[in-house]
Design a protein around this motif. Structure first.
Motif, PDB file in Angstrom:
ATOM      1  N   SER A 304     -25.176  56.576 -49.658  1.00 56.51           N
ATOM      2  CA  SER A 304     -24.582  55.713 -48.473  1.00 56.51           C
ATOM      3  C   SER A 304     -25.497  54.462 -48.490  1.00 56.51           C
ATOM      4  CB  SER A 304     -24.720  56.517 -47.111  1.00 56.51           C
ATOM      5  OG  SER A 304     -25.858  56.500 -46.947  1.00 56.51           O
ATOM      6  N   HIS A 305     -26.624  54.331 -49.018  1.00 56.94           N
ATOM      7  CA  HIS A 305     -27.211  52.778 -48.915  1.00 56.94           C
ATOM      8  C   HIS A 305     -26.667  51.957 -49.697  1.00 56.94           C
ATOM      9  CE1 HIS A 305     -29.064  54.387 -52.972  1.00 56.94           C
ATOM     10  NE2 HIS A 305     -29.102  53.036 -53.083  1.00 56.94           N
ATOM     11  N   ILE A 306     -25.802  52.276 -50.442  1.00 58.40           N
ATOM     12  CA  ILE A 306     -24.810  51.074 -51.146  1.00 58.40           C
ATOM     13  C   ILE A 306     -23.362  51.560 -51.394  1.00 58.40           C
ATOM     14  CG2 ILE A 306     -25.592  52.328 -53.576  1.00 58.40           C
ATOM     15  CD1 ILE A 306     -25.042  49.173 -54.444  1.00 58.40           C
ATOM     16  N   LYS A 396     -31.777  50.571 -40.539  1.00 59.92           N
ATOM     17  CA  LYS A 396     -33.096  51.136 -41.161  1.00 59.92           C
ATOM     18  C   LYS A 396     -34.035  51.269 -39.926  1.00 59.92           C
ATOM     19  CE  LYS A 396     -31.817  50.558 -45.501  1.00 59.92           C
ATOM     20  NZ  LYS A 396     -30.460  50.212 -45.438  1.00 59.92           N
ATOM     21  N   GLU A 397     -34.871  52.060 -40.124  1.00 54.99           N
ATOM     22  CA  GLU A 397     -36.152  52.674 -39.179  1.00 54.99           C
ATOM     23  C   GLU A 397     -37.249  52.600 -40.164  1.00 54.99           C
ATOM     24  OE1 GLU A 397     -34.574  54.888 -35.302  1.00 54.99           O
ATOM     25  OE2 GLU A 397     -35.889  55.737 -36.582  1.00 54.99           O
ATOM     26  N   ASP A 398     -38.309  51.999 -40.079  1.00 53.12           N
ATOM     27  CA  ASP A 398     -39.583  51.961 -40.797  1.00 53.12           C
ATOM     28  C   ASP A 398     -38.970  51.547 -42.189  1.00 53.12           C
ATOM     29  OD1 ASP A 398     -41.367  52.675 -39.052  1.00 53.12           O
ATOM     30  OD2 ASP A 398     -40.781  54.966 -38.960  1.00 53.12           O
ATOM     31  N   GLY A 399     -37.989  50.902 -42.497  1.00 53.12           N
ATOM     32  CA  GLY A 399     -37.546  50.543 -43.744  1.00 53.12           C
ATOM     33  C   GLY A 399     -36.663  51.863 -44.630  1.00 53.12           C
ATOM     34  N   LEU A 400     -36.515  52.650 -43.903  1.00 51.40           N
ATOM     35  CA  LEU A 400     -35.672  53.835 -44.410  1.00 51.40           C
ATOM     36  C   LEU A 400     -34.405  54.138 -43.447  1.00 51.40           C
ATOM     37  CD1 LEU A 400     -38.801  56.246 -45.373  1.00 51.40           C
ATOM     38  CD2 LEU A 400     -37.146  54.991 -46.946  1.00 51.40           C
ATOM     39  N   PRO A 401     -33.515  54.753 -44.068  1.00 51.14           N
ATOM     40  CA  PRO A 401     -32.298  54.994 -43.308  1.00 51.14           C
ATOM     41  C   PRO A 401     -32.251  55.592 -42.137  1.00 51.14           C
ATOM     42  CG  PRO A 401     -31.952  55.855 -45.356  1.00 51.14           C
ATOM     43  CD  PRO A 401     -33.278  55.287 -45.523  1.00 51.14           C
ATOM     44  N   PHE A 403     -30.364  58.053 -40.005  1.00 53.85           N
ATOM     45  CA  PHE A 403     -29.060  58.677 -40.222  1.00 53.85           C
ATOM     46  C   PHE A 403     -28.632  59.225 -38.729  1.00 53.85           C
ATOM     47  CE2 PHE A 403     -30.605  60.009 -44.481  1.00 53.85           C
ATOM     48  CZ  PHE A 403     -30.099  58.929 -45.233  1.00 53.85           C
TER      49      PHE A 403
END
Lengths: 413, 413
Positions: A304-306, A396-401, A403
């Motif tokens: 889902s990141h792309i 993003k939170e902390d550079g990560l998804p 969800f």
């Protein structure tokens, strides 16, 4: 016309995609808006959650989290591979479903999945009709395989296609850094249909794609394959191959079956995977060069990141429209996509009878495969390109998804 | 002080990353600004391009394309794995390099790579000194393995870590859709150091990560591994494992090597594929459940579509600063990173003697590995989290990445 009043239940089924939750978001948020829908239930693990009275009260969820479902991959409510029996042979499950529907006054049933799930949806629909229980049944399409009948394309396909094309473009560059020979073989999902493997041609269209593409619609010959790889290799020293896990030889055997004994899933389908390694080995023996087999595995259906924003929006629309159609009085249909006429891509929904789509596969058109059987034509590029447009990714939170986090409050029994 | 006037040459070496071209962009764009640098050459395939007088005139490139290098994965000039001989044994290559340097009046040499490349850089530096040829030599670090000595971290690591953590978070959700048992094993790069495999713990930190993490710093025991997987499996039914390709058993054998003996198919052929496939097979035999082995393969080092902006900016800075330091008169150093004091993450450059970094590996600290040897501590999370912050991706054309297109005009001989 007075609207049918009652609860609705929604279930997810089959292999997940990166946008199946976008459809869930569409169904749930639209259902929560409708006055005639008294309760909105989400079934845990699809039809099994209904049989076991294991479902969630979706009105308890925060709007923010329901919105986040649009960019949360996988099936948030849990999925299932459960094949309903032929009701003429064994109607136990159907009677139980009717019992549950009556108990909760469920008058709307939305089921999100691929071919097998549309079969389930169809069987439930027909049984409820026969039993004289008024219930609006609506299928919501989903599959990265893009092989559902009577729809222009399927939610989930665009995002998986974008992931596959983008990743291949990146590896294309990586595989060219040394001026030594190298063959790279990508194994791409698609049980019987080559749509997702064909998406690799989008990378070729941009100049960074495979030289050879093998789809399951054409019987696979190891000898022809090795000759074709050798021909490109001898000419350029670098070969990129896109290969569908669904390819079979003339005898109907999957390539993966040549290497390992396969466990079958509950629908009797062979569990695929591992073909890339088998082909890589064969190429290595033939050309004695560096060979990499890359299997996209689960990555291709949950990236889902792309995501394709077009795909995400359409997946949401499919869910939303399923509710609107049902409230309008439609039943026994799957929501399908149709391209509007004109040079600019526009997608609208239409309805297709569940009978028509249940268990019917839409293969990749033979006329879009080149005459050598190792590539696709411009017509496919024109078809697929609009489906991968626009960028979608989770916040993003902390550079990560970040969800969606659902509370999953169980409905009162 | 008058500045050293002459040409500069830049080369890329070793395995590519998604940001090695960002460093190239930094070196080239900064060098083009410096008056004392008369020509800016880019070596085709690293040191070999210099030996063969095969290099490009970088002043011929468009500024727009040089900027695009920041988000173009792989080594745009071509890379090489070429080990220079000990000059005391065979100085042929060194004499040739000196000849080329003299011919083009090359007074600045920038070399971008990992451990082996810093060895090359060091040898060239020492030879030029000994030959009395004034030339500023500067190493620019690069490696997804993050194993260069004397630098806080390496350009390339942050983006690869972000890709690994994000992909595992997505697969975590995908692997949980059915309420049946499943074990998923990720194989992650890192020949001797566990840094990139440890990055999987960032996914666990967000709640969607592996249960077990195996790094090459701890000898790998198949028996212990199977017991640990079984323990988690029996407790939860779902297991995620992150495994470094560099793990070796007590005898120093890579797992992939063990596999050749361990798992023969019914024809006596060795089981194909890397460590993930071998471990997956072993788990399947032990637990008789569904097991997926996922090898990130080349994908993890070229995924510029999900780059860390911090990493991209730092990679650019490393290149830019290499030029500035050299113009200031520094030579025989590698540019390294240092964290500034304070609670907020800030990274500055420092210089480290090439002698110090050449061929020295920085392993993952043992004190950051849990006492069971199957996970990492909070200290690592604190270390790694700042490195993956910010989003970087190439601009899109037709929904797909637009990579840099260099003209690669060969320098006049």
């Amino acid at each position: 016309m007075s609207k049918l009043k009652g609860a609705c239940i929604f279930g997810q089924s089959g292999g997940p995609t990166s946008v199946i939750n976008a459809s869930a978001s569409g169904v749930i948020q639209e259902a929560l808006k409708q006055d005639c829908i008294t309760e909105v239930y989400g079934a845990a693990h699809g039809i099994r959650g209904i049989l076991e009275e294991n479902f969630y009260d979706m009105s308890k969820e925060d709007k923010y989290e329901l919105d986040l479902l649009k960019t949360t991959p996988s099936s948030a409510l849990g999925s299932v591979r459960y094949k309903l029996a032929d009701p003429d042979v064994d109607d136990t499950d159907y009677k139980r479903l009717l019992e549950v529907f009556k108990k909760y006054n469920i008058r709307y049933f939305f089921y999100n999945g691929g071919n097998d799930s549309m079969d389930t949806c169809n069987k439930v629909s027909k049984f409820m009709q026969k039993a004289g229980y008024e219930c609006r049944v609506m299928g919501v399409p989903k599959t990265i395989d893009n092989d559902l009948w009577a729809t222009d394309h399927c939610p989930g396909y665009g995002s998986a296609a974008k992931y596959v094309a983008t990743s291949i473009m990146e590896v294309y560059l990586d595989a060219r850094v040394y001026d030594t020979g190298m063959v790279t073989i990508f194994e791409i999902m698609g049980r019987n249909a080559g749509w997702l493997t064909a998406a690799s041609a989008l990378a070729s269209y941009k100049g960074y794609g495979p030289d050879l593409i093998y789809l399951p619609e054409i019987p696979f010959s190891m000898e022809k394959f090795l000759d074709e790889v050798a021909e490109v290799y001898n000419r350029t020293g670098k070969v990129l191959v896109a290969f569908s896990e669904g390819c079979k030889d003339e005898q109907g055997r999957y390539i993966a079956e040549m290497g390992a004994e396969l466990s079958k899933d509950s629908f009797g389908h062979a569990q695929l995977g591992g073909a890339a390694a088998i082909l890589a080995n064969a190429v290595k023996q033939r050309l004695n060069t560096k060979v990499r087999g890359i299997e996209f595995s689960l990555l291709q259906r949950c990236a889902s990141h792309i995501g394709s924003l077009t795909d995400v929006n359409e997946a949401y629309m499919a869910g939303e429209m399923a509710v609107k159609y049902a409230v309008e009085g439609k039943t026994d249909y799957m929501v399908a996509f149709e391209r509007e006429e004109g040079s600019e891509y526009k997608c609208k929904t239409k309805l297709v009878k569940l009978d028509e789509v249940a268990n019917t596969e839409k293969k990749f058109p033979l006329e879009w495969i080149n005459k050598e059987g190792n590539g696709v034509t411009e017509d496919f590029i024109k078809y697929a390109l609009p489906l991968i447009q626009g960028e979608s990714a989770p916040p993003k939170e902390d550079g990560l998804p970040r969800f969606a986090k659902l509370k999953k409050v169980l409905a009162k029994k």
